[in-house]
Design a protein around this motif. Structure first.
Motif, PDB file in Angstrom:
ATOM      1  N   LEU A  58       1.099  -1.451   0.178  1.00  0.00           N
ATOM      2  CA  LEU A  58       0.042  -0.315   0.043  1.00  0.00           C
ATOM      3  C   LEU A  58       0.694   1.478  -0.226  1.00  0.00           C
ATOM      4  CD1 LEU A  58      -2.679  -0.963   2.325  1.00  0.00           C
ATOM      5  CD2 LEU A  58      -3.136  -0.022   0.361  1.00  0.00           C
ATOM      6  N   HIS A  59       1.947   1.641   0.442  1.00  0.00           N
ATOM      7  CA  HIS A  59       3.245   2.505   0.419  1.00  0.00           C
ATOM      8  C   HIS A  59       2.870   3.319  -0.640  1.00  0.00           C
ATOM      9  CE1 HIS A  59       5.863   0.701  -2.679  1.00  0.00           C
ATOM     10  NE2 HIS A  59       6.662   1.851  -2.607  1.00  0.00           N
ATOM     11  N   ASP A  60       2.736   2.774  -1.905  1.00  0.00           N
ATOM     12  CA  ASP A  60       2.570   3.743  -2.827  1.00  0.00           C
ATOM     13  C   ASP A  60       1.520   3.926  -3.619  1.00  0.00           C
ATOM     14  OD1 ASP A  60       5.534   5.103  -3.660  1.00  0.00           O
ATOM     15  OD2 ASP A  60       6.113   3.712  -4.776  1.00  0.00           O
ATOM     16  N   ALA A  61      -0.040   3.991  -3.297  1.00  0.00           N
ATOM     17  CA  ALA A  61      -1.271   3.379  -3.597  1.00  0.00           C
ATOM     18  C   ALA A  61      -1.644   4.847  -4.067  1.00  0.00           C
ATOM     19  CB  ALA A  61      -2.129   2.627  -2.509  1.00  0.00           C
ATOM     20  N   ALA A  62      -1.395   5.649  -3.691  1.00  0.00           N
ATOM     21  CA  ALA A  62      -2.377   6.589  -4.483  1.00  0.00           C
ATOM     22  C   ALA A  62      -1.026   7.524  -5.291  1.00  0.00           C
ATOM     23  CB  ALA A  62      -2.025   7.837  -3.392  1.00  0.00           C
ATOM     24  N   LYS A  63       0.336   7.166  -5.156  1.00  0.00           N
ATOM     25  CA  LYS A  63       1.239   7.315  -6.317  1.00  0.00           C
ATOM     26  C   LYS A  63       0.859   8.287  -8.163  1.00  0.00           C
ATOM     27  CE  LYS A  63       6.445   7.927  -7.384  1.00  0.00           C
ATOM     28  NZ  LYS A  63       6.993   7.498  -6.694  1.00  0.00           N
ATOM     29  N   SER A  64      -0.280   7.364  -8.539  1.00  0.00           N
ATOM     30  CA  SER A  64      -0.611   7.376  -9.843  1.00  0.00           C
ATOM     31  C   SER A  64      -1.896   8.742  -9.594  1.00  0.00           C
ATOM     32  CB  SER A  64      -0.867   6.117 -10.475  1.00  0.00           C
ATOM     33  OG  SER A  64      -2.449   5.945 -10.309  1.00  0.00           O
ATOM     34  N   LEU A  93       3.614  14.488   0.055  1.00  0.00           N
ATOM     35  CA  LEU A  93       1.816  13.965  -0.036  1.00  0.00           C
ATOM     36  C   LEU A  93       1.566  12.541  -0.709  1.00  0.00           C
ATOM     37  CD1 LEU A  93      -0.031  15.895   0.579  1.00  0.00           C
ATOM     38  CD2 LEU A  93      -1.181  16.362  -1.502  1.00  0.00           C
ATOM     39  N   HIS A  94       2.146  11.891  -1.583  1.00  0.00           N
ATOM     40  CA  HIS A  94       1.415  10.981  -2.126  1.00  0.00           C
ATOM     41  C   HIS A  94       1.554  10.068  -0.807  1.00  0.00           C
ATOM     42  CE1 HIS A  94       6.032   8.702  -2.874  1.00  0.00           C
ATOM     43  NE2 HIS A  94       5.291   7.673  -2.911  1.00  0.00           N
ATOM     44  N   GLY A  95       2.418   9.778  -0.295  1.00  0.00           N
ATOM     45  CA  GLY A  95       2.847   8.583   1.038  1.00  0.00           C
ATOM     46  C   GLY A  95       1.736   8.896   2.070  1.00  0.00           C
ATOM     47  N   ARG A 119       5.318   7.471   6.114  1.00  0.00           N
ATOM     48  CA  ARG A 119       6.662   8.039   5.957  1.00  0.00           C
ATOM     49  C   ARG A 119       7.795   7.893   5.524  1.00  0.00           C
ATOM     50  NH1 ARG A 119       6.888  11.443  11.026  1.00  0.00           N
ATOM     51  NH2 ARG A 119       4.413  10.126  12.245  1.00  0.00           N
ATOM     52  N   HIS A 120       6.945   6.763   4.226  1.00  0.00           N
ATOM     53  CA  HIS A 120       8.633   5.771   3.458  1.00  0.00           C
ATOM     54  C   HIS A 120       9.118   6.853   2.508  1.00  0.00           C
ATOM     55  CE1 HIS A 120       5.366   6.224  -0.201  1.00  0.00           C
ATOM     56  NE2 HIS A 120       6.323   6.556  -0.200  1.00  0.00           N
ATOM     57  N   THR A 121       9.098   7.631   2.403  1.00  0.00           N
ATOM     58  CA  THR A 121       9.558   8.811   1.099  1.00  0.00           C
ATOM     59  C   THR A 121      11.097   9.219   2.787  1.00  0.00           C
ATOM     60  OG1 THR A 121       7.795   9.152   0.082  1.00  0.00           O
ATOM     61  CG2 THR A 121       9.740  10.919  -0.169  1.00  0.00           C
ATOM     62  N   LEU A 122      10.767   9.829   3.034  1.00  0.00           N
ATOM     63  CA  LEU A 122      12.077  10.519   3.715  1.00  0.00           C
ATOM     64  C   LEU A 122      11.889  10.388   5.110  1.00  0.00           C
ATOM     65  CD1 LEU A 122      11.041  14.263   3.820  1.00  0.00           C
ATOM     66  CD2 LEU A 122      13.221  12.914   2.990  1.00  0.00           C
ATOM     67  N   SER A 137      13.635  -1.191   1.678  1.00  0.00           N
ATOM     68  CA  SER A 137      13.036  -2.028   0.513  1.00  0.00           C
ATOM     69  C   SER A 137      12.183  -1.042  -1.019  1.00  0.00           C
ATOM     70  CB  SER A 137      11.502  -2.702   1.386  1.00  0.00           C
ATOM     71  OG  SER A 137      12.252  -3.813   1.926  1.00  0.00           O
ATOM     72  N   ASP A 138      12.655  -0.163  -0.607  1.00  0.00           N
ATOM     73  CA  ASP A 138      11.735   0.936  -1.780  1.00  0.00           C
ATOM     74  C   ASP A 138      12.626   1.442  -2.296  1.00  0.00           C
ATOM     75  OD1 ASP A 138       9.419   1.972  -2.934  1.00  0.00           O
ATOM     76  OD2 ASP A 138       9.580   3.890  -1.492  1.00  0.00           O
ATOM     77  N   TYR A 139      14.046   0.965  -1.711  1.00  0.00           N
ATOM     78  CA  TYR A 139      15.167   1.636  -2.099  1.00  0.00           C
ATOM     79  C   TYR A 139      15.391   0.216  -3.163  1.00  0.00           C
ATOM     80  CZ  TYR A 139      19.607   4.417  -2.646  1.00  0.00           C
ATOM     81  OH  TYR A 139      20.704   5.306  -3.726  1.00  0.00           O
TER      82      TYR A 139
HETATM   83 FE   LIG Z   1       6.728   6.136  -3.057  1.00  0.00          FE
END
Ligand SMILES: [Fe+2]
Ligand SMILES: [Fe+2]
Length: 210
Positions: A58-64, A93-95, A119-122, A137-139
């Motif tokens: 779910l971490h990037d659910a809003a990314k699109s 904001l997407h997070g 908080r996954h971005t920063l 994991s995101d990286y």
């Molecule tokens: Fe992301």
């Protein structure tokens, strides 16, 4: 969450995100799930492994979403905006919007899962285990392709099994800072703050791995 509930939630997330995200981003969240489950396995904590899978998916659910769509979701769901520097930055904001989707659409109430998504971005200096695993994991997920990624992945896993999660995180944070600096991208103060905190926490000699 028992296994049946976990599988049913995972299927619901797949059904919702597959058409929403598109092939590349959908592969990315599956890759983050795979990496997060591998990293969490080192903890031998089955509950943590399940939570990592959910947060990763779910971490990037809003990314699109467009920035405008993200802002509207925030206002509808919270009734008020986040500070301007977050509201104007889709990267941050997407997070937050993905966390809103997790909470409102999938009824996820676990604070650690919500925080890891948000908080996954920063990241932040005092991350819990789940937040650390999603950040790493995101990286390094298997679809990431950048120079040195295979060597980096190797070091992250060696660090995790030899010295623990903080050491694995420090390797990723340092690589992220180095990469942003090489690309002349402004480095948010959070990354150096995380690095400082980890360096002060890790007392073992880990120079062989850094
Ligand atoms: Fe992301
Ligand atoms: Fe991501």
């Amino acid at each position: 969450m028992n296994d049946k509930e976990f599988l049913s939630l995972r299927n619901k997330i797949f059904k919702y995100l597959r058409p929403l995200l598109g092939a590349k981003l959908f592969a990315h969240i599956r890759g983050v799930e795979a990496a997060a489950v591998q990293l969490a396995a080192a903890s031998s904590n089955y509950g943590l492994i399940q939570k990592c899978a959910v947060a990763a998916l779910l971490h990037d659910a809003a990314k699109s979403f467009t920035l405008d769509q993200m802002q509207r979701v925030v206002k509808l769901s919270r009734g008020k905006a986040f500070p301007k520097e977050v509201m104007q930055n889709a990267g941050l904001l997407h997070g937050h919007v993905s966390a809103i989707i997790a909470r409102d659409k999938f009824k996820i109430t676990d604070r650690a899962i919500i925080s890891a998504i948000k908080r996954h971005t920063l990241g932040r200096p005092d991350m819990n285990a789940l937040e650390k695993i999603i950040f790493i994991s995101d990286y390094i997920e298997p679809n990431r392709r950048f120079k040195g990624i295979e060597e980096l992945r190797g070091r992250v896993y060696t660090a995790l099994f030899s010295y623990g999660l903080d050491c694995a995180l420090l390797i990723v944070v340092r690589d992220k800072i180095k990469t942003l600096a090489a690309m002349n991208i402004r480095i948010d103060k959070t990354l150096p703050a995380i690095e400082k905190r980890l360096t002060s926490k890790i007392t073992k000699n880990i120079s062989d791995i850094l």
